[in-house]
Design a protein around this motif. Structure first.
Motif, PDB file in Angstrom:
ATOM      1  N   VAL A  11      50.518  26.448  72.106  1.00  0.00           N
ATOM      2  CA  VAL A  11      49.249  25.737  72.294  1.00  0.00           C
ATOM      3  C   VAL A  11      48.541  25.590  70.943  1.00  0.00           C
ATOM      4  O   VAL A  11      48.049  24.509  70.599  1.00  0.00           O
ATOM      5  CB  VAL A  11      48.347  26.483  73.313  1.00  0.00           C
ATOM      6  CG1 VAL A  11      46.923  25.933  73.308  1.00  0.00           C
ATOM      7  CG2 VAL A  11      48.940  26.399  74.712  1.00  0.00           C
ATOM      8  N   LYS A  12      48.525  26.662  70.172  1.00  0.00           N
ATOM      9  CA  LYS A  12      47.878  26.648  68.858  1.00  0.00           C
ATOM     10  C   LYS A  12      48.500  25.591  67.941  1.00  0.00           C
ATOM     11  O   LYS A  12      47.795  24.829  67.283  1.00  0.00           O
ATOM     12  CB  LYS A  12      48.000  28.043  68.231  1.00  0.00           C
ATOM     13  CG  LYS A  12      47.340  28.176  66.880  1.00  0.00           C
ATOM     14  CD  LYS A  12      47.428  29.607  66.374  1.00  0.00           C
ATOM     15  CE  LYS A  12      48.715  29.786  65.596  1.00  0.00           C
ATOM     16  NZ  LYS A  12      48.824  31.096  64.958  1.00  0.00           N
ATOM     17  N   TYR A  13      49.826  25.512  67.928  1.00  0.00           N
ATOM     18  CA  TYR A  13      50.506  24.558  67.051  1.00  0.00           C
ATOM     19  C   TYR A  13      50.384  23.113  67.534  1.00  0.00           C
ATOM     20  O   TYR A  13      50.332  22.189  66.728  1.00  0.00           O
ATOM     21  CB  TYR A  13      51.966  24.955  66.832  1.00  0.00           C
ATOM     22  CG  TYR A  13      52.077  26.111  65.898  1.00  0.00           C
ATOM     23  CD1 TYR A  13      51.806  25.976  64.541  1.00  0.00           C
ATOM     24  CD2 TYR A  13      52.413  27.376  66.358  1.00  0.00           C
ATOM     25  CE1 TYR A  13      51.880  27.040  63.674  1.00  0.00           C
ATOM     26  CE2 TYR A  13      52.485  28.458  65.501  1.00  0.00           C
ATOM     27  CZ  TYR A  13      52.215  28.282  64.158  1.00  0.00           C
ATOM     28  OH  TYR A  13      52.278  29.350  63.296  1.00  0.00           O
ATOM     29  N   ILE A  14      50.328  22.912  68.845  1.00  0.00           N
ATOM     30  CA  ILE A  14      50.123  21.550  69.364  1.00  0.00           C
ATOM     31  C   ILE A  14      48.755  21.045  68.908  1.00  0.00           C
ATOM     32  O   ILE A  14      48.615  19.904  68.475  1.00  0.00           O
ATOM     33  CB  ILE A  14      50.255  21.505  70.903  1.00  0.00           C
ATOM     34  CG1 ILE A  14      51.712  21.746  71.306  1.00  0.00           C
ATOM     35  CG2 ILE A  14      49.748  20.166  71.456  1.00  0.00           C
ATOM     36  CD1 ILE A  14      51.928  21.929  72.793  1.00  0.00           C
ATOM     37  N   LYS A  15      47.742  21.905  68.960  1.00  0.00           N
ATOM     38  CA  LYS A  15      46.399  21.524  68.518  1.00  0.00           C
ATOM     39  C   LYS A  15      46.367  21.287  67.009  1.00  0.00           C
ATOM     40  O   LYS A  15      45.709  20.369  66.531  1.00  0.00           O
ATOM     41  CB  LYS A  15      45.398  22.604  68.887  1.00  0.00           C
ATOM     42  CG  LYS A  15      45.102  22.675  70.356  1.00  0.00           C
ATOM     43  CD  LYS A  15      44.276  23.890  70.627  1.00  0.00           C
ATOM     44  CE  LYS A  15      43.173  23.617  71.594  1.00  0.00           C
ATOM     45  NZ  LYS A  15      42.333  24.787  71.801  1.00  0.00           N
ATOM     46  N   LYS A  16      47.072  22.123  66.271  1.00  0.00           N
ATOM     47  CA  LYS A  16      47.074  22.022  64.811  1.00  0.00           C
ATOM     48  C   LYS A  16      47.780  20.751  64.325  1.00  0.00           C
ATOM     49  O   LYS A  16      47.302  20.064  63.431  1.00  0.00           O
ATOM     50  CB  LYS A  16      47.757  23.259  64.214  1.00  0.00           C
ATOM     51  CG  LYS A  16      47.856  23.252  62.704  1.00  0.00           C
ATOM     52  CD  LYS A  16      48.569  24.490  62.206  1.00  0.00           C
ATOM     53  CE  LYS A  16      48.747  24.424  60.697  1.00  0.00           C
ATOM     54  NZ  LYS A  16      49.531  25.550  60.206  1.00  0.00           N
ATOM     55  N   LEU A  17      48.935  20.448  64.919  1.00  0.00           N
ATOM     56  CA  LEU A  17      49.767  19.342  64.444  1.00  0.00           C
ATOM     57  C   LEU A  17      49.514  18.020  65.166  1.00  0.00           C
ATOM     58  O   LEU A  17      49.881  16.965  64.678  1.00  0.00           O
ATOM     59  CB  LEU A  17      51.250  19.712  64.584  1.00  0.00           C
ATOM     60  CG  LEU A  17      51.702  20.939  63.798  1.00  0.00           C
ATOM     61  CD1 LEU A  17      53.113  21.340  64.203  1.00  0.00           C
ATOM     62  CD2 LEU A  17      51.627  20.682  62.305  1.00  0.00           C
ATOM     63  N   GLY A  18      48.889  18.110  66.337  1.00  0.00           N
ATOM     64  CA  GLY A  18      48.688  16.914  67.143  1.00  0.00           C
ATOM     65  C   GLY A  18      47.300  16.330  66.981  1.00  0.00           C
ATOM     66  O   GLY A  18      46.527  16.724  66.117  1.00  0.00           O
ATOM     67  N   SER A  19      47.018  15.380  67.834  1.00  0.00           N
ATOM     68  CA  SER A  19      45.694  14.759  67.865  1.00  0.00           C
ATOM     69  C   SER A  19      45.370  14.425  69.318  1.00  0.00           C
ATOM     70  O   SER A  19      46.258  14.418  70.168  1.00  0.00           O
ATOM     71  CB  SER A  19      45.677  13.499  67.005  1.00  0.00           C
ATOM     72  OG  SER A  19      46.664  12.595  67.453  1.00  0.00           O
ATOM     73  N   LYS A  20      44.105  14.150  69.578  1.00  0.00           N
ATOM     74  CA  LYS A  20      43.698  13.844  70.951  1.00  0.00           C
ATOM     75  C   LYS A  20      44.109  12.416  71.308  1.00  0.00           C
ATOM     76  O   LYS A  20      43.957  11.504  70.510  1.00  0.00           O
ATOM     77  CB  LYS A  20      42.197  14.024  71.122  1.00  0.00           C
ATOM     78  CG  LYS A  20      41.804  15.492  71.114  1.00  0.00           C
ATOM     79  CD  LYS A  20      40.412  15.693  71.643  1.00  0.00           C
ATOM     80  CE  LYS A  20      40.145  17.190  71.737  1.00  0.00           C
ATOM     81  NZ  LYS A  20      38.869  17.470  72.381  1.00  0.00           N
ATOM     82  N   ASN A  21      44.634  12.271  72.519  1.00  0.00           N
ATOM     83  CA  ASN A  21      45.040  10.952  73.002  1.00  0.00           C
ATOM     84  C   ASN A  21      43.875  10.283  73.735  1.00  0.00           C
ATOM     85  O   ASN A  21      42.761  10.804  73.744  1.00  0.00           O
ATOM     86  CB  ASN A  21      46.304  11.059  73.877  1.00  0.00           C
ATOM     87  CG  ASN A  21      46.094  11.878  75.136  1.00  0.00           C
ATOM     88  OD1 ASN A  21      44.976  12.142  75.573  1.00  0.00           O
ATOM     89  ND2 ASN A  21      47.189  12.295  75.750  1.00  0.00           N
ATOM     90  N   ALA A  22      44.142   9.161  74.368  1.00  0.00           N
ATOM     91  CA  ALA A  22      43.099   8.398  75.065  1.00  0.00           C
ATOM     92  C   ALA A  22      42.435   9.193  76.188  1.00  0.00           C
ATOM     93  O   ALA A  22      41.269   8.974  76.500  1.00  0.00           O
ATOM     94  CB  ALA A  22      43.683   7.107  75.620  1.00  0.00           C
ATOM     95  N   GLU A  23      43.170  10.133  76.781  1.00  0.00           N
ATOM     96  CA  GLU A  23      42.614  10.958  77.868  1.00  0.00           C
ATOM     97  C   GLU A  23      41.899  12.194  77.338  1.00  0.00           C
ATOM     98  O   GLU A  23      41.453  13.030  78.116  1.00  0.00           O
ATOM     99  CB  GLU A  23      43.725  11.396  78.840  1.00  0.00           C
ATOM    100  CG  GLU A  23      44.297  10.275  79.673  1.00  0.00           C
ATOM    101  CD  GLU A  23      45.481   9.617  78.983  1.00  0.00           C
ATOM    102  OE1 GLU A  23      46.319  10.322  78.412  1.00  0.00           O
ATOM    103  OE2 GLU A  23      45.551   8.383  78.995  1.00  0.00           O
ATOM    104  N   GLY A  24      41.850  12.349  76.015  1.00  0.00           N
ATOM    105  CA  GLY A  24      41.181  13.507  75.420  1.00  0.00           C
ATOM    106  C   GLY A  24      42.040  14.760  75.387  1.00  0.00           C
ATOM    107  O   GLY A  24      41.538  15.851  75.157  1.00  0.00           O
TER     108      GLY A  24
END
Length: 82
Positions: A11-24
């Motif tokens: 979860v930590k790495y998805i938040k770190k490497l990703g970005s928010k999509n259209a659904e937030g």
């Protein structure tokens, strides 16, 4: 590491490497996650951790299993912020 700890690290790495999509919701391409050096050092079996997280309803992605190169452009979407 136990599965719960690995999933919380994921979860930590998805938040770190990703970005928010259209659904937030946070979203990251599997290839970005797989090719990150820090992620590679933390997870012995990223695929197994992703599968466990999907089974628990924490993440979602298309298909049952993700493979390097073949699924690099598949979005891994964070459903629950554990």
């Amino acid at each position: 590491m136990n599965v719960d700890h690995e999933v919380s690290e994921l979860v930590k790495y998805i938040k770190k490497l990703g970005s928010k999509n259209a659904e937030g919701k946070y979203s990251v391409k599997y290839g970005v996650l797989f090719n990150d050096d820090e992620v590679a050092n933390v997870f012995e079996a990223l695929v197994g951790t992703l599968k466990a997280a999907k089974k628990r309803g924490i993440v979602t992605f298309q298909g049952e299993i993700l493979l390097q190169r073949v699924h690099d452009n598949v979005d891994v979407i964070l459903l629950k912020d554990e």
